[in-house]
Design a protein around this motif. Structure first.
Motif, short mmCIF file in Angstrom:
data_model
loop_
_atom_site.label_atom_id
_atom_site.label_comp_id
_atom_site.label_asym_id
_atom_site.label_seq_id
_atom_site.Cartn_x
_atom_site.Cartn_y
_atom_site.Cartn_z
N HIS A 113 0.85 -1.21 0.00
CA HIS A 113 0.00 0.00 0.00
C HIS A 113 0.87 1.25 0.00
CE1 HIS A 113 0.30 1.26 4.33
NE2 HIS A 113 0.42 -0.02 4.58
N ASP A 127 3.85 -5.83 4.36
CA ASP A 127 3.56 -4.60 5.10
C ASP A 127 4.63 -4.41 6.16
OD1 ASP A 127 2.29 -2.28 5.83
OD2 ASP A 127 0.29 -3.20 5.93
N GLU A 131 -5.09 1.80 2.65
CA GLU A 131 -4.98 0.64 3.55
C GLU A 131 -5.17 1.08 4.99
OE1 GLU A 131 -2.92 -2.21 6.28
OE2 GLU A 131 -2.57 -0.09 5.98
N GLU A 132 -4.56 2.22 5.32
CA GLU A 132 -4.60 2.70 6.71
C GLU A 132 -6.00 3.13 7.13
OE1 GLU A 132 -2.11 2.30 8.53
OE2 GLU A 132 -0.26 2.52 7.40
N ASP A 154 6.20 1.81 6.81
CA ASP A 154 4.77 1.52 6.61
C ASP A 154 4.17 2.49 5.61
OD1 ASP A 154 2.21 0.60 6.86
OD2 ASP A 154 1.93 1.28 8.92
N ASN A 155 4.14 2.27 4.34
CA ASN A 155 4.57 1.05 3.71
C ASN A 155 5.36 1.37 2.45
OD1 ASN A 155 4.89 -1.70 3.45
ND2 ASN A 155 2.85 -2.06 2.63
ZN LIG Z 1 0.84 -0.80 6.56
#
Ligand SMILES: [Zn+2]
Length: 476
Positions: free
Chosen positions: A268, A349, A321-322, A289-290
């Motif tokens: 992501h 991830d 994604e978050e 991340d990420n």
């Molecule tokens: Zn992540």
């Protein structure tokens, strides 16, 4: 890494132009790496609407003559609209509610100090925030049960509560995010809101009071305690769509008979954006991340372009994604190739931190394992090439972090597609402005990229596509 997670990218938060800038950057890099576009309309992009509900910007709260600045002076914790004009009664604690006439009034209390807990074994941050937030909700519930028309909880002035206030404000002001559930495979995420995993550590809403609830900064105490103090609140929610996007590219395989069997790499590109400062830095860079997996995927893409495998290899960088695995959920609901043609998902991830000698892979132990062959390929790649000591504890259903449920392989696994997740696991800079490129362990990142590449190479050249474990059923 330094471009994608540098301050100029402003933390790549979904729902802002900053994520779009990162998405466009990734697509440009994918093109330079030699991938062919596999998104919508011959582009690298799959845009989709992220549906968002939040407290409207025009909402107003005042106490007497003091107009409060939303999210700086006050957090709105209740949902829904309210239009209030109430006298404020100040009480010392929940016990005092019994002897006070609170009916038709806004009831104000100062939050008691709670002992700062040492960080839990794995949860690096957020314990104090969620404990304080739960305390606020419990006291608000007491007030509602006693008949109060609104609840005002006031921070007690300690640094811990100030930090908890800021952390809660930054999450709450953003509201909630979701996607339309159309196209969702049966039984997957029907009508569910944000992914549960992404909500971990935020504190539950169970038993939460029904009265309008406000959390005030400590400075508001004087105004609340003034004689004839009055609360005026005009709070409304608003909903709107904002685009997020996935980046999709492909390297065609060499065997025409396997041309409809895609190995899918997943990461992501989004992170948490610009938030409250920690040690003077407000940009949450999201290097590990990420960006770590995003740039590893570019390297892996270049390798497959130079030496194509028998099967085609698909690369999907997911947006949002978050915000609750939204990009991967969208892709699974609206796949660019049919589910039956995706033979394996290799998600990563956070692969650039901690010891260069150890790492984790999730989806290789029951009940998370949904393909014996895919799990075996990943373990073989490690045994022959990267030699990590594998931390197996995070793949167990008993692990308190629920790591398996917190990244983009999950919607694919729920849709019956073989899937694993590579990770170098948590560290103290997780979801803070200190997750910076300078703190990446680059030899580790290189080894993790090697591991993901070798696993995909094995799967993409194997005589058979990976099996799917029968009766795969996750613990939640
Ligand atoms: Zn992540």
């Amino acid at each position: 890494m330094y471009a994608m997670a540098g301050d100029a990218m402003r933390g790549r938060e979904a729902g802002t132009l900053d994520e779009m800038r990162a998405t466009a950057w990734v697509a440009d890099q994918a093109r330079k790496a030699g991938l062919q576009p596999m998104g919508d309309d011959g582009t690298f992009f799959q845009w989709w609407p992220m549906h968002r509900t939040r407290v409207g910007d025009g909402s107003e709260i005042s106490v007497g003559d003091h107009e409060l600045t939303m999210w700086k002076d006050a957090i709105v914790l209740s949902r829904g609209n309210s239009d209030l004009d109430l006298p404020i009664v100040f009480v010392s604690d929940s016990a005092a509610l019994e002897h006070t006439d609170v009916h038709g009034k806004a009831v104000a209390m100062v939050l008691p100090s709670i002992a700062t807990q040492p960080p839990a074994e794995f949860t690096i941050r957020g314990n104090f925030q969620s404990t304080t937030s739960q305390l606020v909700r419990r006291m608000a519930s007491d007030i509602a049960r006693a008949g109060g028309a609104a609840a005002i909880l006031i921070a007690n002035g300690t640094p811990d509560q100030k930090m908890a206030f800021d952390a809660t404000a930054t999450v709450t002001m953003r509201g909630s995010y979701t996607i339309d559930s159309a196209g969702a495979p049966a039984g997957s995420y029907a009508r569910s809101s944000a992914g549960r995993g992404a909500q971990a550590g935020r504190g539950g809403r169970g038993g939460f009071a029904s009265a309008p609830t406000f959390w005030f900064r400590h400075d508001m105490l004087g105004a609340v305690q003034a004689p004839d103090a009055h609360l005026k609140a005009f709070v409304f929610t608003e909903s709107f769509d904002y685009p997020s996007g996935n980046v999709v590219g492909v390297v065609r395989g060499t065997d025409p008979k396997l041309a409809d069997q895609y190995v899918l790499y997943s990461g992501h590109q989004d992170h948490d954006g610009v938030r409250y400062p920690v040690m003077g830095d407000s940009i949450w860079n999201g290097a590990d991340d990420n960006a770590s997996v995003s740039v590893a995927m570019l390297a892996i893409a270049r390798a497959f372009v130079q030496h194509p495998a028998a099967r085609p290899v698909l690369f999907v960088w997911h947006g949002a994604e978050e915000r609750g695995l939204l990009g991967s959920r969208w892709f699974v609901n609206h796949p660019e190739v049919p589910h039956s043609q995706i033979v394996a998902v290799l998600n990563g991830d956070m692969i650039g931190r901690n010891s260069v000698d150890s790492a984790a892979i999730l989806g290789v132990q029951p009940p998370h394992k949904n393909s014996d062959a895919l799990a075996a390929a990943a373990l073989r790649a490690n045994a022959e090439l990267t030699h990590f000591t594998i931390d197996t504890s995070w793949d167990r259903p008993t692990h308190r972090e629920g790591w398996y449920f917190r990244s983009d392989h999950l919607p694919y696994a729920r849709a019956g597609i073989p899937a694993v997740m590579f990770s170098s696991l948590l560290h103290p800079d997780y979801h803070t402005p200190r997750d910076e490129p300078s703190r990446i362990n680059f030899p580790k990142l290189k080894k993790m990229a090697d591991w993901m590449y070798a696993t995909g190479w094995i799967v993409a050249n194997a005589p058979q596509r990976p099996d799917v474990v029968a009766n795969f059923k996750l613990e939640r």
